[in-house]
Design an enzyme around this catalytic site. Structure first.
Site, short mmCIF file in Angstrom:
data_model
loop_
_atom_site.label_atom_id
_atom_site.label_comp_id
_atom_site.label_asym_id
_atom_site.label_seq_id
_atom_site.Cartn_x
_atom_site.Cartn_y
_atom_site.Cartn_z
N ASP A 170 -8.72 0.93 7.47
CA ASP A 170 -7.91 1.22 6.28
C ASP A 170 -6.99 0.03 5.99
OD1 ASP A 170 -6.85 2.74 4.16
OD2 ASP A 170 -5.37 3.69 5.44
N HIS A 253 -10.23 1.71 -2.28
CA HIS A 253 -9.72 3.08 -2.29
C HIS A 253 -10.27 3.89 -3.48
CE1 HIS A 253 -7.02 1.98 0.98
NE2 HIS A 253 -6.79 3.27 1.13
N HIS A 256 -13.61 5.01 -2.24
CA HIS A 256 -13.36 6.06 -1.23
C HIS A 256 -13.14 7.40 -1.93
CE1 HIS A 256 -10.45 8.77 0.69
NE2 HIS A 256 -11.06 8.47 1.82
N HIS A 271 -10.85 8.89 6.79
CA HIS A 271 -10.42 8.11 5.63
C HIS A 271 -10.70 6.62 5.86
CE1 HIS A 271 -7.70 6.77 2.37
NE2 HIS A 271 -7.23 5.90 3.23
#
Length: 362
Positions: A170, A253, A256, A271
């Site tokens: 991340d 993101h 994602h 995540h």
């Protein structure tokens, strides 16, 4: 007129045994705490937390379910009933996001105590909200960041190594997304143009990951807290948190979030595991040199993160499904425009498929 904006928590504490200071630190902000956690975390940490909060009254509230607006509204009512004046969020990303939400709704200070370093949620004034079915809904922005973020290094390394690695994946997207946002001239999530400080922190995050990441990964597997581990805990939490909020999010993101549009085994991933793969997709969309792509993909592989469609449980995904991912990724509620506002859903689908071929050539 466009302004440059920077925001951050009021206080950040990190180190072995930091949990012992929780009661003393929380007492700065209130006289009785609403402690939001879950039964699993409480089972592991009850003794430590009770000792740390000795003499400081609190109401325990177990949380289950999605980080949704409905959950926040329900819990805000519980806070009022419990007559508490400071929120403590103890746990992972969903608990952290909900704790921030109920603190904002009740206009109370919030103390965040992460139990993993798998995401950069702890420091930000943002929650990622989902529908009760688990579909990405929207980002919720707050007037202020958490009052205190307290990270006990000894606690966070007890989580499965996958979570430590996920936090690195991340965090690895932080710099690439911040640089894309700066180049596009778009605002960061802090509500204005990126500052020099925000971009510098995002760069420091990446430098720390490449310098200390593999050493820290090996050390955590042995249960050790070394300087490299402390550096990566800070990179995953503080540097990545300040970097993404003040530097900006872009394609990684957005994609994602796009993956919530399809069903399947991909949702068994964390995540960070998904963001790391989506960072590789962003590199394809940016037309980065193959050497850059290799640098990132080899780092992700070395810490056990997925870099192929097979690793993402997407081997059987149809192009039609990947276009659905792309449609959500390029939607107005997402951050794709911080890379390029002209990217289409079809281009996202093709870039996802391209990553698999590029990793296979290494």
């Amino acid at each position: 007129m466009a302004y440059h904006v920077f925001r951050s928590p009021s206080r950040y504490i990190q180190g072995v045994g930091a949990i012992d200071a929780l009661g003393k630190e929380a007492a700065v902000y209130g006289k009785k705490a609403f402690l939001l956690t879950d039964d699993f975390v409480w089972g592991l940490l009850q003794e430590k937390v009770e000792r740390a909060l000795e003499g400081f009254p609190y109401h325990y509230e177990a949380f289950t379910g999605e980080a949704s607006l409905e959950a926040m509204v329900r819990l805000a009512d519980e806070v009022a009933d419990a007559t508490t004046d400071v929120i403590i969020g103890l746990g992972g990303g969903k608990i952290i996001d909900v704790a921030k939400g109920i603190a904002a709704a009740c206009e109370l200070p919030v103390v965040i105590v992460p139990t993993t370093v798998s995401t950069d949620a702890p420091t930000s004034a943002i929650s990622v909200l989902y529908t009760q079915e688990g579909l990405f809904d929207h980002y919720r922005f707050y007037a202020k960041n958490p009052d205190l973020v307290l990270v006990d290094t000894q606690i966070v390394i007890q989580a499965p190594i996958r979570f430590f690695a996920s936090g690195m994946a991340d965090a690895l997207a932080t710099c690439a997304e911040a640089l894309a946002t700066k180049a596009s001239g778009e605002n960061a999530l802090a509500g204005g143009l990126p500052t020099i400080a925000g971009t510098a922190i995002a760069k420091a995050c990446e430098e720390t990951l490449f310098r200390d990441g593999l050493s820290a990964f090996a050390d955590v597997q042995k249960g050790l807290v070394t300087p490299a581990v402390e550096a990566i805990v800070e990179a995953n939490t503080l540097l990545s948190g300040l970097g993404f909020e003040n530097g900006g999010l872009a394609a990684a993101h957005a994609i994602h979030n796009g993956f919530t549009a399809i069903k399947g085994e991909v949702h068994r991933l964390t995540h960070g595991e998904i963001v790391g793969f989506c960072l590789l997709v962003q590199l394809v969309l940016e037309e980065r040199p193959h050497a850059d792509f290799q640098k990132y993909s080899q780092f992700l592989e070395a810490i056990g993160m997925p870099t192929t469609l097979d690793g993402m449980h997407l081997t059987g995904a149809t192009r039609e499904e990947l276009v659905k991912v792309g449609k959500l990724a390029v939607s107005q509620s997402n951050t794709m425009k911080n890379l390029n506002k002209n990217i289409t859903a079809e281009q996202v689908a093709d870039a996802i498929l391209a990553v698999d071929g590029l990793v296979g050539k290494e």
